[in-house]
Design an enzyme around this catalytic site. Structure first.
Site, short mmCIF file in Angstrom:
data_model
loop_
_atom_site.label_atom_id
_atom_site.label_comp_id
_atom_site.label_asym_id
_atom_site.label_seq_id
_atom_site.Cartn_x
_atom_site.Cartn_y
_atom_site.Cartn_z
N GLU A 177 0.79 -1.24 0.00
CA GLU A 177 0.00 0.00 0.00
C GLU A 177 0.83 1.29 0.00
O GLU A 177 0.85 2.02 1.00
CB GLU A 177 -0.93 0.01 1.22
CG GLU A 177 -1.91 -1.14 1.25
CD GLU A 177 -2.94 -1.03 2.36
OE1 GLU A 177 -2.78 -0.17 3.25
OE2 GLU A 177 -3.91 -1.79 2.34
N GLU A 365 -5.52 -8.50 1.23
CA GLU A 365 -6.00 -8.14 2.56
C GLU A 365 -7.49 -7.84 2.50
O GLU A 365 -7.94 -7.12 1.60
CB GLU A 365 -5.31 -6.87 3.11
CG GLU A 365 -3.92 -7.08 3.61
CD GLU A 365 -3.32 -5.82 4.24
OE1 GLU A 365 -4.07 -4.93 4.71
OE2 GLU A 365 -2.08 -5.72 4.25
C1 GAL Z 1 -3.84 -2.11 5.82
C2 GAL Z 1 -2.43 -2.43 6.23
C3 GAL Z 1 -2.32 -3.44 7.31
C4 GAL Z 1 -3.41 -3.34 8.36
C5 GAL Z 1 -4.77 -3.15 7.75
C6 GAL Z 1 -5.90 -2.90 8.73
O1 GAL Z 1 -3.91 -0.82 5.32
O2 GAL Z 1 -1.71 -2.91 5.12
O3 GAL Z 1 -1.03 -3.36 7.84
O4 GAL Z 1 -3.10 -2.48 9.34
O5 GAL Z 1 -4.76 -2.09 6.85
O6 GAL Z 1 -5.97 -1.58 9.10
#
Ligand code: GAL
Length: 471
Positions: A177, A365
């Site tokens: 990201e 994710e």
């Molecule tokens: C994403 C990030 C993760 C985690 C997730 C939940 O932006 O890559 O490290 O924190 O959000 O907030």
């Protein structure tokens, strides 16, 4: 406000997503490892940032967090017991190169070798992210992502990782990201290293774009058979109204949050027609940069949690756009004040799939933080289960319409250190008691385990069948 969501009717099976669809969990070094100064590790920008009073919720930090550094075997075994065969984690740059560049820390290399070897022993495929936000502090002291020298530093780091781990790790992601680490870290100052303003943000964007492609090229050259991706945060953007001004604001937000980092990698350049201030990037560009921003990734990692509703605002410089908070919209939210909005993941899959040049997409994710409570050794997190199920239905919908989506990783395996929010938003399938470090599989983790079991059983059956000697 957090509402309880209704239980969804979920009747999909893993194979409905395709034979080769990958199911996993995602993590990041600073959020889980702890051992912040063990065995020669150098200091990262997150080690430093958390020591500044008032930056993190209740001044918490990741110095111990889940202690994955010492408990990785327990965690990988737990993962395996939950039928999870794919594990995404990141490498801590400053554990490998304590000063960011120069001398390699053999104990850092040994730790990741142990993790990788143990994964393989257990039949878990490692998916490695090179950079998940924890730049070595010594490099930040020299300007970090704002300094073009980061290209040289990053090149040296990637070469070391490829050389030491590339014989066994075949699945790689270059950056996690970039919009979040440049935006929150170099524009808003709410993440490490806490820098603010356009003069930091603009060069950081450009150098991250260049490193994203550079990392891809280096991996391709050095790791035979590597499957190379990089990940992007993204959210469906909905204008608050159909007024011209709100529509324009939504377009700018979409450009910034969803297009800025992928388009240069596809050879489309920076989307500065929608946000003219991005033309300031030119000041940092060399003639070869547009070409060097391009890389043909084997896959794109899409990371989606929510959608944003956006309205026009005079007070926000350059963008003239503002996010309407979920808590002001009377919608179902998570503890992050993110709207639970499953169609967003479908829209994002469609959007990224529509780019010519995107070969494959994985959801690297997706997940949610809710108010979990451990009672009688159980966490009955029905909201998380139905969140995942409802998002999966949308992934399936996209897939059945021909979107090339071939994997899904839950964020995250165990509860962990959630950056500026500290420990209160728990995202894990597995609960952690941060005093005793005891792990307890939540109801959502049990659901994921049982869902994946169907796949495991099928695979055992398949192997058995083919193992039968002919004649
Ligand atoms: C994403 C990030 C993760 C985690 C997730 C939940 O932006 O890559 O490290 O924190 O959000 O907030």
């Amino acid at each position: 406000m957090t509402h309880t969501s209704e239980q969804s009717n979920f009747d999909l099976q893993p194979e409905d997503f395709g034979e080769d669809f990958v199911w996993g969990v995602s993590t990041a070094a600073y959020q889980i490892e702890g051992a912040h100064e063990a065995h020669g590790k150098g200091i990262s920008i997150w080690d430093e940032f958390v020591t500044k009073k008032g930056t993190i919720f209740e001044n918490q930090h990741g110095q111990i967090t889940c202690d994955f550094y010492n408990k990785y075997k327990e965690d990988i075994l737990l993962m395996k017991s939950m039928n999870i065969d794919h594990f995404r984690f990141s490498l801590s740059w400053s554990r490998i190169l304590p000063d960011g560049t120069g001398k390699v820390n053999p104990q850092g290399i040994a730790f990741y070798n142990d993790v990788i070897n143990f994964c393989l022993e257990c039949g878990v495929t490692p998916w490695v992210t090179l950079y998940h936000w924890d730049l070595p502090q010594t490099l930040e002291d020299l300007g970090g992502w704002t300094n073009r020298k980061v290209l040289e530093w990053f090149e040296a780091y990637v070469k070391i990782c490829s050389k030491h781990f590339g014989d066994r790790v075949k699945h790689w992601m270059v950056l996690n990201e970039p919009m979040v680490f440049t935006g929150a870290g170099y524009f808003l100052g709410v993440h490490a290293p806490g820098k603010k303003g356009l003069r930091n943000f603009i060069p950081a964007i450009h150098h991250a774009v260049l490193c994203q492609a550079l990392g891809g090229r280096l991996l391709r050259k050095m790791v035979p058979g590597a499957i190379i991706g990089t990940t992007f945060s993204c959210s469906q953007i909905t204008p608050r109204s159909n007024s011209k001004k709100d529509l324009k604001a939504a377009d700018k937000a979409d450009t910034l949050l969803n297009r800025l980092f992928i388009e240069p990698s596809l050879g489309l350049g920076y989307p500065d027609e929608s946000i003219p201030v991005l033309r300031k990037i030119k000041k940092y560009e060399k003639p070869e940069d547009a070409q060097n921003s391009i890389f043909d990734f084997d896959f794109i990692g899409v990371q989606n949690y929510t959608r944003e509703v956006v309205r026009h605002s005079y007070t926000v410089p350059y963008l003239r756009a503002k996010i309407v908070k979920a808590s002001d919209r009377n919608v179902q939210t998570t503890l992050m004040d993110w709207e639970v909005y499953p169609p967003s993941i479908y829209e994002m899959l469609k959007k990224f799939n529509a780019y010519e040049g995107v070969k494959k997409i994985l959801i690297t994710e997706n997940g949610a933080a809710f108010e979990d409570s451990l009672k009688d050794g159980k966490v009955n997190d029905l909201e998380r289960t139905s969140y995942i199920q409802n998002y999966l239905k949308q992934v399936h919908k996209a897939s059945s319409e021909g979107v090339k989506v071939s994997g899904y990783f839950v964020w995250t395996f165990t509860d962990n250190f959630e950056w500026a929010e500290g420990y209160y938003p728990r995202f894990g399938l597995v609960h952690i008691n941060f005093k005793t470090l005891k792990r307890t599989i939540k109801a959502s983790g049990k659901w994921y385990r049982d869902f994946l079991r169907k796949k495991e059983q099928k695979e055992v059956f398949k192997t058995k069948k083919t193992d039968v000697p002919i004649g």
